[in-house]
Design a protein around this motif. Structure first.
Motif, PDB file in Angstrom:
ATOM      1  N   PRO A  62      -7.159 -15.006  11.656  1.00 14.08           N
ATOM      2  CA  PRO A  62      -6.842 -15.716  12.908  1.00 14.08           C
ATOM      3  C   PRO A  62      -6.619 -14.767  14.071  1.00 14.08           C
ATOM      4  O   PRO A  62      -5.996 -13.706  13.914  1.00 14.08           O
ATOM      5  N   LEU A  63      -7.108 -15.168  15.242  1.00 17.02           N
ATOM      6  CA  LEU A  63      -6.956 -14.366  16.450  1.00 17.02           C
ATOM      7  C   LEU A  63      -5.623 -14.632  17.136  1.00 17.02           C
ATOM      8  O   LEU A  63      -4.921 -13.720  17.554  1.00 17.02           O
ATOM      9  N   VAL A  64      -5.298 -15.905  17.278  1.00 15.21           N
ATOM     10  CA  VAL A  64      -4.103 -16.280  18.025  1.00 15.21           C
ATOM     11  C   VAL A  64      -3.501 -17.553  17.425  1.00 15.21           C
ATOM     12  O   VAL A  64      -4.227 -18.388  16.874  1.00 15.21           O
ATOM     13  N   SER A  65      -2.190 -17.670  17.510  1.00 16.34           N
ATOM     14  CA  SER A  65      -1.492 -18.890  17.106  1.00 16.34           C
ATOM     15  C   SER A  65      -0.972 -19.581  18.359  1.00 16.34           C
ATOM     16  O   SER A  65      -0.368 -18.939  19.219  1.00 16.34           O
ATOM     17  N   GLU A  73      -0.884 -24.126  15.648  1.00 15.77           N
ATOM     18  CA  GLU A  73      -2.276 -24.065  15.187  1.00 15.77           C
ATOM     19  C   GLU A  73      -2.785 -22.643  15.349  1.00 15.77           C
ATOM     20  O   GLU A  73      -2.457 -21.963  16.320  1.00 15.77           O
ATOM     21  N   GLN A  74      -3.601 -22.209  14.409  1.00 14.49           N
ATOM     22  CA  GLN A  74      -4.230 -20.894  14.531  1.00 14.49           C
ATOM     23  C   GLN A  74      -5.691 -20.993  14.125  1.00 14.49           C
ATOM     24  O   GLN A  74      -6.064 -21.836  13.307  1.00 14.49           O
ATOM     25  N   THR A  75      -6.500 -20.158  14.752  1.00 17.59           N
ATOM     26  CA  THR A  75      -7.933 -20.199  14.479  1.00 17.59           C
ATOM     27  C   THR A  75      -8.540 -18.804  14.608  1.00 17.59           C
ATOM     28  O   THR A  75      -7.995 -17.944  15.280  1.00 17.59           O
ATOM     29  N   ASN A  76      -9.663 -18.633  13.931  1.00 18.99           N
ATOM     30  CA  ASN A  76     -10.392 -17.374  14.066  1.00 18.99           C
ATOM     31  C   ASN A  76     -11.639 -17.603  14.919  1.00 18.99           C
ATOM     32  O   ASN A  76     -11.909 -18.720  15.356  1.00 18.99           O
ATOM     33  N   ASN A 165      -2.415 -12.630  16.565  1.00 22.50           N
ATOM     34  CA  ASN A 165      -2.467 -12.363  15.129  1.00 22.50           C
ATOM     35  C   ASN A 165      -3.326 -11.132  14.833  1.00 22.50           C
ATOM     36  O   ASN A 165      -3.968 -10.570  15.729  1.00 22.50           O
ATOM     37  N   SER A 166      -3.367 -10.748  13.573  1.00 20.09           N
ATOM     38  CA  SER A 166      -4.050  -9.510  13.176  1.00 20.09           C
ATOM     39  C   SER A 166      -5.551  -9.543  13.445  1.00 20.09           C
ATOM     40  O   SER A 166      -6.166  -8.508  13.670  1.00 20.09           O
ATOM     41  N   GLY A 167      -6.157 -10.733  13.441  1.00 16.26           N
ATOM     42  CA  GLY A 167      -7.591 -10.841  13.694  1.00 16.26           C
ATOM     43  C   GLY A 167      -7.984 -10.293  15.051  1.00 16.26           C
ATOM     44  O   GLY A 167      -9.052  -9.693  15.211  1.00 16.26           O
ATOM     45  N   LEU A 168      -7.094 -10.477  16.049  1.00 15.75           N
ATOM     46  CA  LEU A 168      -7.382  -9.981  17.394  1.00 15.75           C
ATOM     47  C   LEU A 168      -7.415  -8.457  17.413  1.00 15.75           C
ATOM     48  O   LEU A 168      -8.282  -7.861  18.066  1.00 15.75           O
ATOM     49  N   TYR A 169      -6.510  -7.831  16.686  1.00 15.14           N
ATOM     50  CA  TYR A 169      -6.487  -6.363  16.646  1.00 15.14           C
ATOM     51  C   TYR A 169      -7.734  -5.811  15.947  1.00 15.14           C
ATOM     52  O   TYR A 169      -8.309  -4.818  16.384  1.00 15.14           O
ATOM     53  N   PHE A 170      -8.144  -6.478  14.875  1.00 18.50           N
ATOM     54  CA  PHE A 170      -9.379  -6.069  14.192  1.00 18.50           C
ATOM     55  C   PHE A 170     -10.593  -6.263  15.108  1.00 18.50           C
ATOM     56  O   PHE A 170     -11.515  -5.451  15.102  1.00 18.50           O
ATOM     57  N   LEU A 171     -10.569  -7.352  15.895  1.00 17.06           N
ATOM     58  CA  LEU A 171     -11.680  -7.620  16.812  1.00 17.06           C
ATOM     59  C   LEU A 171     -11.769  -6.537  17.895  1.00 17.06           C
ATOM     60  O   LEU A 171     -12.866  -6.096  18.248  1.00 17.06           O
TER      61      LEU A 171
END
Length: 197
Positions: A62-65, A73-76, A165-171
């Motif tokens: 997920p990028l953001v909650s 809600e959270q989504t990737n 969320n951690s997905g944003l840092y990986f992105l």
């Protein structure tokens, strides 16, 4: 001396001998048509492999909650693009292609061609991979998606609580690796290797 055609205005010129770090520009349109590169295939290969490893969590986590009215809600990236299919199918396709498919395919192509140079292999597939790379490099627009994502986040902060969320840092890491890989990649050098020049 060899001739070279400007990809921008099709002017035919003699290929100059230039020092590493310098570029030659077209006399007609001032477009860079030749550059002396000091890039090494092992560096490009390492950047491509690192980008491929990072892209999996970048697209799946997920990028953001968003916390609104007691609901979180959270989504990737993939879920966000797929959720738009019913509302805006064209936008959904463009986001999926330019932010997911094109950067991933470009990274795979560059990893393959740089790996071939590293290990001194010239498979028949390399010709098609280099052609695909020269096309897909113009469609890889991950940075455009990230900028539009940050604008949307900025606008949403007045309506809801947002948590990164951690997905944003990986992105972001994937974007940095991808841009570094593209800046180090030299298509002409790979074609010269394929043609054994």
């Amino acid at each position: 001396m060899k001739t070279i055609i400007c990809s921008h205005c099709d002017m035919v010129s003699q290929q100059p001998i230039i020092q590493p770090g310098y570029v030659a520009k077209c006399a007609r349109c001032n477009h860079v048509f030749c550059k002396a590169t000091t890039s090494k295939p092992n560096k490009v290969f390492a950047l491509a492999l690192a980008a491929l490893l990072v892209c999996i969590p970048a697209f799946s986590l997920p990028l953001v909650s968003v916390h609104l009215l007691g609901i979180t809600e959270q989504t990737n990236l993939l879920q966000g693009a797929i959720m738009m299919i019913d509302i805006a199918p064209v936008v959904s396709f463009v986001v999926l292609f330019c932010a997911v498919v094109a950067p991933t395919l470009l990274t795979i192509c560059i990893a393959f061609s740089s790996g071939c140079m590293m290990f001194n292999k010239r498979p028949e597939l390399l010709n098609y991979v280099l052609k695909l790379t020269s096309i897909i490099i113009h469609w890889s627009m991950l940075e455009v998606y990230l900028v539009s994502f940050m604008v949307a986040v900025f606008k949403l902060t007045s309506y809801a609580e947002l948590y990164f969320n951690s997905g944003l840092y990986f992105l972001v890491v994937f974007l940095i690796l991808n841009m570094s890989m593209i800046s180090e990649y030299d298509n002409a050098q790979h074609w010269k290797y394929l043609l054994n020049e």
